[in-house]
Motif scaffolding. Structure first.
Motif, PDB file in Angstrom:
ATOM      1  N   LEU A 430      -1.927   1.090  -8.699  1.00 30.67           N
ATOM      2  CA  LEU A 430      -1.038  -0.016  -9.060  1.00 30.67           C
ATOM      3  C   LEU A 430      -1.772  -1.027  -9.926  1.00 30.67           C
ATOM      4  CD1 LEU A 430       1.760  -1.562  -8.378  1.00 30.67           C
ATOM      5  CD2 LEU A 430       0.380  -2.767  -6.695  1.00 30.67           C
ATOM      6  N   ALA A 431      -2.993  -1.385  -9.496  1.00 32.10           N
ATOM      7  CA  ALA A 431      -3.768  -2.387 -10.218  1.00 32.10           C
ATOM      8  C   ALA A 431      -4.262  -1.869 -11.568  1.00 32.10           C
ATOM      9  CB  ALA A 431      -4.960  -2.827  -9.363  1.00 32.10           C
ATOM     10  N   GLY A 432      -4.511  -0.567 -11.645  1.00 32.73           N
ATOM     11  CA  GLY A 432      -5.050   0.003 -12.872  1.00 32.73           C
ATOM     12  C   GLY A 432      -4.007   0.353 -13.910  1.00 32.73           C
ATOM     13  N   GLY A 433      -2.733   0.310 -13.541  1.00 32.92           N
ATOM     14  CA  GLY A 433      -1.663   0.626 -14.491  1.00 32.92           C
ATOM     15  C   GLY A 433      -1.110  -0.619 -15.148  1.00 32.92           C
ATOM     16  N   LYS A 434      -0.099  -0.397 -15.988  1.00 33.28           N
ATOM     17  CA  LYS A 434       0.547  -1.515 -16.671  1.00 33.28           C
ATOM     18  C   LYS A 434       1.853  -1.826 -15.952  1.00 33.28           C
ATOM     19  CE  LYS A 434      -1.548  -0.348 -21.129  1.00 33.28           C
ATOM     20  NZ  LYS A 434      -1.314   0.012 -22.541  1.00 33.28           N
ATOM     21  N   ASN A 435       1.735  -2.474 -14.800  1.00 33.64           N
ATOM     22  CA  ASN A 435       2.888  -2.753 -13.959  1.00 33.64           C
ATOM     23  C   ASN A 435       3.262  -4.231 -14.043  1.00 33.64           C
ATOM     24  OD1 ASN A 435       3.361  -0.134 -12.386  1.00 33.64           O
ATOM     25  ND2 ASN A 435       1.170  -0.466 -12.092  1.00 33.64           N
ATOM     26  N   GLU A 436       4.536  -4.491 -14.264  1.00 36.92           N
ATOM     27  CA  GLU A 436       5.028  -5.861 -14.311  1.00 36.92           C
ATOM     28  C   GLU A 436       5.174  -6.413 -12.897  1.00 36.92           C
ATOM     29  OE1 GLU A 436       5.587  -7.714 -17.003  1.00 36.92           O
ATOM     30  OE2 GLU A 436       4.873  -6.065 -18.268  1.00 36.92           O
ATOM     31  N   PRO A 437       5.003  -7.724 -12.715  1.00 38.64           N
ATOM     32  CA  PRO A 437       5.188  -8.327 -11.387  1.00 38.64           C
ATOM     33  C   PRO A 437       6.593  -8.063 -10.845  1.00 38.64           C
ATOM     34  CG  PRO A 437       4.098  -9.868 -12.866  1.00 38.64           C
ATOM     35  CD  PRO A 437       4.549  -8.701 -13.714  1.00 38.64           C
ATOM     36  N   VAL A 438       6.673  -7.818  -9.532  1.00 35.65           N
ATOM     37  CA  VAL A 438       7.957  -7.561  -8.880  1.00 35.65           C
ATOM     38  C   VAL A 438       8.492  -8.886  -8.334  1.00 35.65           C
ATOM     39  CG1 VAL A 438       9.157  -6.291  -7.074  1.00 35.65           C
ATOM     40  CG2 VAL A 438       7.221  -5.239  -8.263  1.00 35.65           C
ATOM     41  N   GLY A 450      -8.002   2.975   5.326  1.00 31.58           N
ATOM     42  CA  GLY A 450      -8.454   4.289   4.905  1.00 31.58           C
ATOM     43  C   GLY A 450      -9.678   4.225   4.034  1.00 31.58           C
ATOM     44  N   GLY A 451     -10.098   3.024   3.658  1.00 30.41           N
ATOM     45  CA  GLY A 451     -11.260   2.838   2.796  1.00 30.41           C
ATOM     46  C   GLY A 451     -11.269   1.418   2.271  1.00 30.41           C
ATOM     47  N   LEU A 452     -12.367   1.055   1.622  1.00 28.60           N
ATOM     48  CA  LEU A 452     -12.482  -0.290   1.061  1.00 28.60           C
ATOM     49  C   LEU A 452     -11.568  -0.445  -0.146  1.00 28.60           C
ATOM     50  CD1 LEU A 452     -16.332  -0.951   1.209  1.00 28.60           C
ATOM     51  CD2 LEU A 452     -14.560  -2.112   2.525  1.00 28.60           C
ATOM     52  N   LEU A 453     -10.935  -1.598  -0.241  1.00 25.28           N
ATOM     53  CA  LEU A 453     -10.123  -1.946  -1.395  1.00 25.28           C
ATOM     54  C   LEU A 453     -10.933  -2.924  -2.245  1.00 25.28           C
ATOM     55  CD1 LEU A 453      -7.352  -1.793  -2.845  1.00 25.28           C
ATOM     56  CD2 LEU A 453      -6.678  -3.802  -1.518  1.00 25.28           C
ATOM     57  N   PRO A 454     -11.305  -2.540  -3.467  1.00 25.33           N
ATOM     58  CA  PRO A 454     -12.086  -3.454  -4.310  1.00 25.33           C
ATOM     59  C   PRO A 454     -11.382  -4.797  -4.489  1.00 25.33           C
ATOM     60  CG  PRO A 454     -12.019  -1.256  -5.266  1.00 25.33           C
ATOM     61  CD  PRO A 454     -11.040  -1.261  -4.120  1.00 25.33           C
ATOM     62  N   GLU A 455     -12.168  -5.839  -4.558  1.00 29.43           N
ATOM     63  CA  GLU A 455     -11.590  -7.183  -4.635  1.00 29.43           C
ATOM     64  C   GLU A 455     -10.752  -7.363  -5.891  1.00 29.43           C
ATOM     65  OE1 GLU A 455     -13.033 -11.876  -4.546  1.00 29.43           O
ATOM     66  OE2 GLU A 455     -14.425 -10.273  -3.964  1.00 29.43           O
ATOM     67  N   ASP A 456     -11.197  -6.753  -7.024  1.00 34.46           N
ATOM     68  CA  ASP A 456     -10.413  -6.905  -8.245  1.00 34.46           C
ATOM     69  C   ASP A 456      -9.063  -6.195  -8.130  1.00 34.46           C
ATOM     70  OD1 ASP A 456     -11.547  -4.399  -8.190  1.00 34.46           O
ATOM     71  OD2 ASP A 456     -12.039  -4.335 -10.321  1.00 34.46           O
ATOM     72  N   ALA A 457      -9.029  -5.065  -7.405  1.00 36.28           N
ATOM     73  CA  ALA A 457      -7.756  -4.364  -7.183  1.00 36.28           C
ATOM     74  C   ALA A 457      -6.845  -5.180  -6.273  1.00 36.28           C
ATOM     75  CB  ALA A 457      -8.007  -2.988  -6.585  1.00 36.28           C
ATOM     76  N   ALA A 458      -7.440  -5.852  -5.259  1.00 37.21           N
ATOM     77  CA  ALA A 458      -6.650  -6.703  -4.369  1.00 37.21           C
ATOM     78  C   ALA A 458      -6.072  -7.887  -5.135  1.00 37.21           C
ATOM     79  CB  ALA A 458      -7.516  -7.195  -3.214  1.00 37.21           C
ATOM     80  N   ALA A 459      -6.883  -8.461  -6.020  1.00 39.11           N
ATOM     81  CA  ALA A 459      -6.420  -9.599  -6.815  1.00 39.11           C
ATOM     82  C   ALA A 459      -5.282  -9.194  -7.748  1.00 39.11           C
ATOM     83  CB  ALA A 459      -7.585 -10.183  -7.618  1.00 39.11           C
ATOM     84  N   GLU A 460      -5.409  -8.016  -8.349  1.00 42.80           N
ATOM     85  CA  GLU A 460      -4.358  -7.538  -9.251  1.00 42.80           C
ATOM     86  C   GLU A 460      -3.086  -7.213  -8.470  1.00 42.80           C
ATOM     87  OE1 GLU A 460      -2.907  -6.916 -13.011  1.00 42.80           O
ATOM     88  OE2 GLU A 460      -4.870  -7.716 -12.403  1.00 42.80           O
ATOM     89  N   THR A 461      -3.260  -6.693  -7.236  1.00 39.43           N
ATOM     90  CA  THR A 461      -2.101  -6.419  -6.383  1.00 39.43           C
ATOM     91  C   THR A 461      -1.334  -7.694  -6.089  1.00 39.43           C
ATOM     92  OG1 THR A 461      -3.195  -4.520  -5.341  1.00 39.43           O
ATOM     93  CG2 THR A 461      -1.375  -5.529  -4.133  1.00 39.43           C
ATOM     94  N   GLU A 462      -2.064  -8.786  -5.846  1.00 37.66           N
ATOM     95  CA  GLU A 462      -1.403 -10.066  -5.588  1.00 37.66           C
ATOM     96  C   GLU A 462      -0.593 -10.521  -6.804  1.00 37.66           C
ATOM     97  OE1 GLU A 462      -2.554 -14.346  -3.602  1.00 37.66           O
ATOM     98  OE2 GLU A 462      -3.844 -13.584  -5.193  1.00 37.66           O
ATOM     99  N   LYS A 463      -1.108 -10.283  -7.998  1.00 39.97           N
ATOM    100  CA  LYS A 463      -0.374 -10.666  -9.207  1.00 39.97           C
ATOM    101  C   LYS A 463       0.930  -9.886  -9.338  1.00 39.97           C
ATOM    102  CE  LYS A 463      -4.510 -11.852 -11.923  1.00 39.97           C
ATOM    103  NZ  LYS A 463      -5.316 -11.495 -13.116  1.00 39.97           N
ATOM    104  N   ILE A 464       0.891  -8.608  -8.932  1.00 39.17           N
ATOM    105  CA  ILE A 464       2.054  -7.744  -9.125  1.00 39.17           C
ATOM    106  C   ILE A 464       3.026  -7.830  -7.958  1.00 39.17           C
ATOM    107  CG2 ILE A 464       2.806  -5.347  -9.437  1.00 39.17           C
ATOM    108  CD1 ILE A 464       0.031  -4.833 -10.724  1.00 39.17           C
ATOM    109  N   LEU A 465       2.496  -7.811  -6.710  1.00 36.23           N
ATOM    110  CA  LEU A 465       3.348  -7.765  -5.513  1.00 36.23           C
ATOM    111  C   LEU A 465       3.385  -9.085  -4.746  1.00 36.23           C
ATOM    112  CD1 LEU A 465       2.439  -4.212  -4.125  1.00 36.23           C
ATOM    113  CD2 LEU A 465       4.244  -4.856  -5.726  1.00 36.23           C
ATOM    114  N   LYS A 466       2.687 -10.107  -5.232  1.00 32.67           N
ATOM    115  CA  LYS A 466       2.769 -11.471  -4.687  1.00 32.67           C
ATOM    116  C   LYS A 466       2.057 -11.658  -3.346  1.00 32.67           C
ATOM    117  CE  LYS A 466       5.438 -12.227  -8.201  1.00 32.67           C
ATOM    118  NZ  LYS A 466       4.861 -12.797  -9.425  1.00 32.67           N
ATOM    119  N   TYR A 467       1.229 -10.681  -2.923  1.00 30.49           N
ATOM    120  CA  TYR A 467       0.517 -10.828  -1.655  1.00 30.49           C
ATOM    121  C   TYR A 467      -0.842 -10.159  -1.772  1.00 30.49           C
ATOM    122  CZ  TYR A 467      -0.622 -10.624   3.329  1.00 30.49           C
ATOM    123  OH  TYR A 467      -1.247 -10.764   4.549  1.00 30.49           O
ATOM    124  N   TRP A 468      -1.888 -10.877  -1.333  1.00 33.06           N
ATOM    125  CA  TRP A 468      -3.231 -10.310  -1.303  1.00 33.06           C
ATOM    126  C   TRP A 468      -3.322  -9.416  -0.069  1.00 33.06           C
ATOM    127  CZ3 TRP A 468      -7.418 -12.181  -4.603  1.00 33.06           C
ATOM    128  CH2 TRP A 468      -8.634 -11.543  -4.367  1.00 33.06           C
TER     129      TRP A 468
END
Length: 769
Positions: A430-438, A450-468
């Motif tokens: 999700l973070a690595g693609g070109k996804n518009e905020p929902v 299931g594994g570590l989530l990189p902080e930059d991926a978590a930050a990008e997830t918050e931008k797209i899905l509105k929650y860290w």
């Protein structure tokens, strides 16, 4: 225990006390010294109650002590002084005593009303629902404290400034009416609050009417199609339970595409008194290994020797029963694959699953209140099972029947309050693609495990899905151990009943109520433990290697590579040649792809080597590099060392084709391949119209089956082939492989991501190479 007559006499004396004093003074002409006998009698009854309740709890003892003391003091003073004031002052002392009793529990907790609620429901104290009930009980306790202040003040006024008639009227009638109104109002409000409050229960304690019959249980797509209600669920469980009870099987292997059918089957097996075996692996070889004598296979997808749940539901009628079961004796075996890829069994009791869910729910149950639960993970894994299905069922939250495959599917649910149970792999994509905020109507709650989530991926997830995302640390063996949001730092906070310590090797050791192994469970994860119990993950014990006699942490090298800001995912492994060295596999993010879109691989290697040279000695900088589109990983996003090593098997990368990703599940694999226009495969066949020859496609099947499925036999014959569409240069293709060891057949299919087939067939293999 006091006799019934004694209890009635005491209650009557306490309630009629103001009227008795009034009549004694105004009509019977009795002196205060004589009337003091009523107070001394009340003191005596409270003394008896105090002696009888000794050792049964401080609350009752404190209440009886206060009432005994106040009644005795007022009675003795009235008898000694023959003064009416001390008799009239007793109602004031009762309000003061009750205020002290209720108020003290507010100061030291829990509140008295909550303690009384726990007496009525002994499971409430340790239930996740406590986080909703206790605040309400605290508010009720505060209201009662305010009432005692008010009541005591009015009683004091009537005592010192009011007439005898006013004192008797208020303390003997009005105060009781006010108390009754307060009791009735609280009862009505409590029922209203209970309807709005999340109704959380252990599955093993459910009854058929635990939920409203028309309440949504499961849904499909955007939440409006193929809805199943609680009535549907109870009826289907009844039908499947009858099949389970009637059969001789001791256990059932469960594997389902549809989460609704999976939950029907799991609960029916538990109610039927049989064991459940849960696995995401449905290869024929694996099923044969598990389904020995006494074990049958229940599924919703046709398979050899399997029982279809749809047929079972069609076969039986709902008998209207709901069978409770003992979760402490109900077996649930979880089949997992570790980093080696070899399946292993983790035996559990159903109560362990319920207790684990309850542990998590003590912190996050409110997130499931009136929410729709969706998942990107397989429900056969412990993470998907507990958080997307079991907790949804225990809290009454509807769950989606099928897996969310693409971020676009979340947009169809944006009007609902969502709980998203996701794997790090999904969130990294999700973070690595070109996804518009929902544009969600309400901020979702996102879990990752299931594994570590990189902080930059978590930050990008918050931008797209509105929650860290909230990350859960745990395993199949241990359940959920701790949680964190990486925006608050790297530290994990253990769940309340988990006791975290360190082994001699510095690895994490955990003890908890839902780990039944004596002494707890020791992991292979190295951690740094803080004084307050929180901890930081430092990698696995096998992630510390020696290169040129220098100790180096593989996660540290990976962390440095992430600091470039160009990496979506990375895995560094130790390789053995003439001497041990490091190799790095890197999947670039959007910025990385843009930076290196026209760069040669040698230039990419040099960039990352130079970057690492700022932090590491040259001897421990990776010597070999691979840049796949995605790192190979399983359904839960776990990356296996063997799959990373496979990327480095060839002495040099083949310029004729590029493998972007390989997903291997037992004897099946899906490999993503790209063949550039410059490939030799397109030369010498059709010069004016380049397409991939059939012989090359067959060669791919044999070569990649050998590499990913471990086949070591040569081709005997091509039994069936069908070439539907040409494979043109620079086409991204998917190759599906399925190997049946018993028959020696490899089934293959070349297709694109949308499902369009290029070719398919079956190859028979035989003679040893």
């Amino acid at each position: 225990m006091r006799t019934a007559a004694g209890k009635i006499s005491f209650a009557a004396l306490s309630v009629l006390y103001p009227g008795l004093i009034f009549c004694g003074l105004c009509f019977w002409g009795l002196r205060p010294r004589v009337l003091s006998i009523a107070l001394l009698a009340i003191a005596f009854f409270n003394l008896v109650a105090l002696l009888k309740t000794a050792g049964r709890g401080r609350k009752q003892a404190l209440k009886s002590s206060l009432l005994f003391f106040f009644a005795l003091a007022c009675g003795l003073f009235a008898f000694a002084t023959d003064n009416i004031l001390s008799l009239k002052f007793y109602p004031v002392t009762v309000s003061v005593g009750l205020l002290a009793l209720f108020g003290s529990t507010l100061a030291f907790g829990p509140s008295l009303v909550f303690r009384l609620a726990c007496l009525g429901d002994k499971t409430l104290k340790n239930s996740a629902q406590r986080q909703f009930v206790e605040p309400y009980c605290t508010k009720v306790t505060i209201v009662w404290c305010a009432f005692f202040v008010f009541n005591g003040s009015i009683a004091a006024y009537t005592c010192f400034a009011g007439s005898d008639k006013l004192w008797a009227l208020y303390n003997g009638l009005i105060s009781y009416i006010l108390m009754g109104i307060l009791f009735a109002s609280e009862f009505i409000i409590r029922k209203i609050v209970q309807k709005k409050m999340i109704q959380y229960k252990y599955i093993s304690t459910f009854s058929r009417d635990s939920r409203a019959a028309d309440s949504i249980f499961a849904f499909d797509g955007n939440g409006d199609r193929n809805i199943k209600t609680w009535a549907d669920f109870t009826a289907d469980v009844s039908k499947v339970r009858q099949e389970i009870e009637a059969g001789p099987q001791k256990a059932w292997l469960l594997n389902f595409e549809d989460s609704y059918y999976f939950m029907v089957a799991l609960v029916a097996v538990m109610q039927g008194g049989k064991a459940a075996k849960i696995s995401a692996n449905r290869s024929q070889e694996f099923i044969k290994e598990i389904c020995t004598e006494g074990v049958s296979f229940l599924t919703d997808i046709p398979a050899d020797g399997a029982t279809l749940i749809q047929d079972v539901i069609e076969k039986h009628e709902d008998d209207g029963k709901w069978v409770m079961f003992d979760p402490k004796s109900s077996d649930v075996d979880m089949y997992t694959s570790g980093t080696t890829g070899k399946p292993k069994i983790s035996p559990k009791k159903f109560i362990q699953l319920e207790d684990e869910v309850n542990e998590f729910a003590t912190q996050f149950l409110e997130k499931y209140d009136h929410a729709y639960v969706v998942r990107t993970v397989n429900h056969h894994h412990i993470f998907g099972l507990t958080f997307s299905l079991l907790l949804a069922l225990m809290s009454g939250a509807p769950f989606r029947r099928n897996t969310v495959e693409f971020p676009e599917e979340l947009k169809a649910l944006k009007a609902h309050r969502l709980v998203i149970v996701a794997s790090p792999a999904f969130l990294k994509r999700l973070a690595g693609g070109k996804n518009e905020p929902v544009d969600f109507a309400e901020t979702p709650f996102i879990l990752s495990a299931g594994g570590l989530l990189p902080e930059d991926a978590a930050a990008e997830t918050e931008k797209i899905l509105k929650y860290w995302p909230t990350e859960i640390y745990g395993s199949t063996e241990t359940g959920c151990m701790a949680h964190r949001q990486s925006k608050n730092g790297p530290l994990y906070k253990p769940f309340p009943h988990n006791v975290i310590t360190l082994t001699q090797d510095g690895c994490l050791h955990v003890e908890s109520p839902y780990i039944y192994d004596e002494g707890g469970f020791s992991t292979a994860d190295l951690v740094k433990l803080e004084e307050d119990g929180r901890f930081t993950l430092l990698g696995r014990i096998d992630s510390i290697v020696k290169i040129e006699e220098k100790r180096i942490s593989l996660p540290e090298v990976e962390m440095r590579l992430r600091q470039t800001g160009l990496v979506q995912d990375v895995r560094v492994i130790a390789m053995a040649g003439k001497r041990q060295y490091l190799a790095a596999a890197i999947a670039l993010n959007c910025d990385g792809k843009e930076k290196f879109k026209d760069a040669a691989k040698l230039e990419m290697n040099k960039f990352f080597r130079n970057f690492l040279s700022q932090y590491l000695e040259s001897t421990v900088i990776p010597k070999r590099w691979r840049f796949p589109e995605r790192l190979p990983q399983d359904a839960m996003g776990k990356i296996k060392t063997a799959d990373i090593k496979a990327l480095f098997e060839d002495s040099q990368e083949d310029p004729n084709y590029k493998i972007h990703n390989a997903d291997v599940q037992g004897n099946a694999a899906t490999i993503e391949i790209e063949i550039p226009e410059t490939s030799d495969f397109y030369n010498g066949h059709f010069d004016t119209f380049k397409l991939l020859p059939a012989v090359v496609q067959v060669n791919f099947v044999m070569k990649l089956a050998h590499k990913y499925l471990g086949t070591s036999l040569s081709m005997q014959k091509i039994q069936r082939t069908k070439f539907t569409s040409p494979i043109l240069p620079d086409t991204r293709i998917l190759l599906d492989l399925n190997y049946d060891k018993d028959t020696g057949r490899i089934a293959f299919c070349f297709r694109n991501a949308e499902g369009k087939k290029y070719s398919s067939g079956t190859i028979k293999i035989g003679t040893e190479v």
